[in-house]
Enzyme design. Structure first.
Site, PDB file in Angstrom:
ATOM      1  N   SER A 148      53.742  38.838  68.242  1.00 51.44           N
ATOM      2  CA  SER A 148      54.603  37.672  68.064  1.00 51.44           C
ATOM      3  C   SER A 148      55.160  37.517  66.653  1.00 51.44           C
ATOM      4  CB  SER A 148      53.851  36.401  68.467  1.00 51.44           C
ATOM      5  OG  SER A 148      52.637  36.302  67.763  1.00 51.44           O
ATOM      6  N   HIS A 195      55.915  37.203  74.849  1.00 51.10           N
ATOM      7  CA  HIS A 195      57.226  37.460  74.247  1.00 51.10           C
ATOM      8  C   HIS A 195      58.002  38.566  74.948  1.00 51.10           C
ATOM      9  CE1 HIS A 195      56.967  34.726  70.848  1.00 51.10           C
ATOM     10  NE2 HIS A 195      55.676  34.993  70.858  1.00 51.10           N
ATOM     11  N   LYS A 248      58.587  30.191  76.792  1.00 47.71           N
ATOM     12  CA  LYS A 248      59.461  30.903  75.851  1.00 47.71           C
ATOM     13  C   LYS A 248      60.769  31.257  76.576  1.00 47.71           C
ATOM     14  CE  LYS A 248      55.384  32.363  73.298  1.00 47.71           C
ATOM     15  NZ  LYS A 248      55.322  31.260  72.335  1.00 47.71           N
TER      16      LYS A 248
HETATM   17  N1  PMP Z   1      50.510  34.445  73.381  1.00 48.57           N
HETATM   18  C1  PMP Z   1      51.409  34.758  72.443  1.00 48.57           C
HETATM   19  C2  PMP Z   1      51.541  36.203  72.039  1.00 48.57           C
HETATM   20  C3  PMP Z   1      52.202  33.763  71.852  1.00 48.57           C
HETATM   21  O1  PMP Z   1      53.080  34.063  70.895  1.00 48.57           O
HETATM   22  C4  PMP Z   1      52.049  32.430  72.277  1.00 48.57           C
HETATM   23  C5  PMP Z   1      52.927  31.315  71.720  1.00 48.57           C
HETATM   24  N2  PMP Z   1      52.757  31.010  70.402  1.00 48.57           N
HETATM   25  C6  PMP Z   1      51.105  32.139  73.250  1.00 48.57           C
HETATM   26  C7  PMP Z   1      50.358  33.178  73.792  1.00 48.57           C
HETATM   27  C8  PMP Z   1      50.876  30.741  73.715  1.00 48.57           C
HETATM   28  O2  PMP Z   1      51.852  30.367  74.620  1.00 48.57           O
HETATM   29  P1  PMP Z   1      52.185  28.826  74.872  1.00 48.57           P
HETATM   30  O3  PMP Z   1      53.069  28.379  73.758  1.00 48.57           O
HETATM   31  O4  PMP Z   1      52.848  28.830  76.210  1.00 48.57           O
HETATM   32  O5  PMP Z   1      50.894  28.094  74.884  1.00 48.57           O
END
Ligand code: PMP
Length: 391
Positions: free
Chosen positions: A180, A208, A239
Site C-alpha cells: 500500500s 489495492h 477503495k
Molecule cells: N489492507 C491494506 C493493504 C490496506 O491498504 C488497507 C487500507 N488502509 C486495509 C487492508 C484496510 O482496509 P479498510 O480501509 O477497508 O479497512
C-alpha cells in the site's frame, strides 16, 4: 482534566519534530477535485481508484436501499442482522473472484484481523512479508501461532522460513497483493509455487488490487492466472469499490468456519442497507464499465511519466499508487502543505507508516482525473518540488 500528561508530552515531541498531523476535512464529495478550506484542489490522496464513491449508479442504489430497508440493520449478522442483500453481495463477490464462497466483514482491517485470528492456533505458523499492512500485523498479534517475518518480497528468505516450519500443523503465508505504501505487486506466482512445494496455505490481501488489476479488477490472483491456487483472497469494498467493508473470498469450509469463529463478524453489527446496495451496484459497474479501469491505467502512465521527467524519485511502483520519495519526515509534510497551498491534495506519509528516512508524498490518480487536471498537478509538483529543492 488531569491524567493524560504522558500522552500530551509525546504529542508535543511530534510537534517539535514536525510529524504531528491534523485531520484534513473535505467540504465536498470525494472526486478528482475536492474542496478543502473553501478552496477547490486536485485530489491525489484517495483510494477512490475508479471514482465509484460518487458514481451516479451507486448513489441511486444507496438511496433506494434507504427508502426500502431503512438506515440500519439493528443486529449482528448471526442474530438478526442478515438481510438477503448481504447474501446477494457475497454471492456476487464469490462469482467475481472465482471462488466457492465469500463473506463480508465491516472493513478490510477487520477482515484481516478476523481471518488470521480465527484460523491460526499455537500449533501453526504464520509467515508474513515484512511490509504487510498493519491489519495483517495486528491479526497475527491476536493469535498464539508461531510467527516468522520474511524480508520484503525476498523469495529465498521465504523458502528458508518454510523449510524451518515443517513441524507445524499448518503453515500460512500471508502477503499484500499490492503493497500500500510502495505500490509494488507481490511475486505471487513464486509464492504459490513455494507454498505448493512446502504444503502451505496462501492468503493474499488484495485491498489495492481489487478493481485495479486482473480481468475487470478481479485482483492479483486473477492477474497472474492463479485462480484456484490461492486459498484465501481478502479484498476491500472501501477503495476501488468506493464504499465500505472488507471480504474474504475462499472455500465454503473457510466461510462457514468464519461465520462461527470470526470475532469481528460475530460481534459487530452488519452493514447498513445503503452500504450493501452500493457495493452490489459497484460490482456490476466493474463488470459493465471496464473502460474505467483502462482510464485509471492510462492516467497512471501519464502521471508517472510526468513525475519521472520532472526528476522525482518515484520508487518502484507497478500500480496507480505512486510514492514521491522525499526521505525526511518533516520535509514530506512541508512538501504536502506546499502542494495544498498551490492546489493539490497529496498527503505526506512518514514513520511509523513507513520506515524512518523513507518519508514520501503518496499519490494515487483515479479514473476520474482529466489529463488537464493531471498536467496542472504536475506543474504544481514541479513548482513546490523546486522551491523545496526536492528536484
Ligand atoms: N489492507 C491494506 C493493504 C490496506 O491498504 C488497507 C487500507 N488502509 C486495509 C487492508 C484496510 O482496509 P479498510 O480501509 O477497508 O479497512
Amino acid at each position: 482534566m488531569k491524567g493524560f500528561e504522558y500522552l500530551q508530552s509525546e504529542l508535543d515531541d511530534m510537534k517539535k519534530e514536525g510529524t504531528f498531523r491534523s485531520l484534513v476535512p473535505l467540504e465536498s464529495d470525494q472526486g478528482a477535485k475536492v474542496v478543502i478550506k473553501g478552496k477547490e484542489v486536485i485530489q491525489l490522496s484517495s483510494n477512490n481508484y475508479l471514482g465509484l464513491t460518487s458514481h451516479p449508479r451507486l448513489r441511486k442504489a444507496a438511496l433506494e436501499a434507504v427508502e426500502t430497508y431503512g438506515a440500519g440493520t439493528g443486529s449482528v449478522r448471526t442474530i438478526a442482522g442478515t438481510l438477503t442483500m448481504h447474501q446477494e453481495l457475497e454471492e456476487k463477490l464469490a462469482t467475481f473472484k472465482h471462488t466457492e464462497s465469500a463473506l463480508v466483514f465491516q472493513s478490510g482491517f477487520t477482515t484481516n484481523q478476523g481471518v488470521l485470528s480465527s484460523i491460526l492456533t499455537k500449533d501453526d505458523v504464520v509467515i508474513s512479508d515484512s511490509l504487510n499492512h498493519a491489519s495483517i500485523i495486528d491479526g497475527i498479534r491476536l493469535t498464539k501461532a508461531a510467527r516468522k517475518v520474511y524480508k520484503h518480497i525476498d523469495m529465498t528468505d521465504l523458502e528458508t522460513a518454510l523449510k524451518e516450519s515443517m513441524d507445524f500443523r499448518v503453515r500460512v503465508i500471508v502477503t499484500d497483493g499490492v503493497f500500500s505504501m510502495d505500490g509494488n505487486v507481490a511475486p505471487l506466482p513464486e509464492i504459490v509455487n513455494l507454498a505448493e512445494k512446502y504444503d502451505a496455505i496462501v492468503m493474499v490481501d488484495d485491498a489495492h488490487a481489487s478493481g485495479v488489476l486482473g480481468e475487470n479488477g478481479r485482483g492479483t490472483v486473477n492477474h497472474f492466472g492463479l485462480d484456484g491456487r490461492v486459498h484465501i483472497q481478502v479484498g476491500t469494498l472501501s477503495k476501488a469499490v468506493g464504499v465500505l467493508g472488507g471480504y474474504v473470498a475462499s472455500t465454503k469450509t473457510l466461510v462457514e468456519y468464519l461465520i462461527h469463529k470470526g470475532r469481528p463478524f460475530l460481534f459487530s453489527t452488519s452493514h447498513p442497507p445503503a452500504v450493501t446496495a452500493a457495493c452490489i451496484e459497484a460490482i456490476d459497474v466493474l463488470l459493465e464499465e471496464p473502460e474505467l479501469i483502462e482510464k485509471l491505467w492510462d492516467n497512471t502512465r501519464f502521471f508517472k511519466d510526468g513525475l519521472k521527467k520532472l526528476g522525482f524519485d518515484i520508487g518502484k511502483s507497478d500500480t496507480p499508487i505512486t510514492p514521491v520519495m522525499v526521505g525526511d519526515e518533516a520535509l514530506s509534510h512541508e512538501f504536502s502543505d506546499k502542494l495544498l497551498e498551490y492546489g493539490v491534495f497529496a498527503q505526506g506519509i512518514a514513520f511509523p507508516t513507513v520506515a524512518k528516512g523513507q518519508a514520501r508524498v503518496r499519490t494515487i490518480v483515479t479514473a476520474e482525473h482529466t489529463k488537464q487536471e493531471l498536467q496542472e498537478a504536475l506543474n504544481i509538483f514541479e513548482k513546490a518540488g523546486k522551491e523545496l529543492e526536492i528536484i
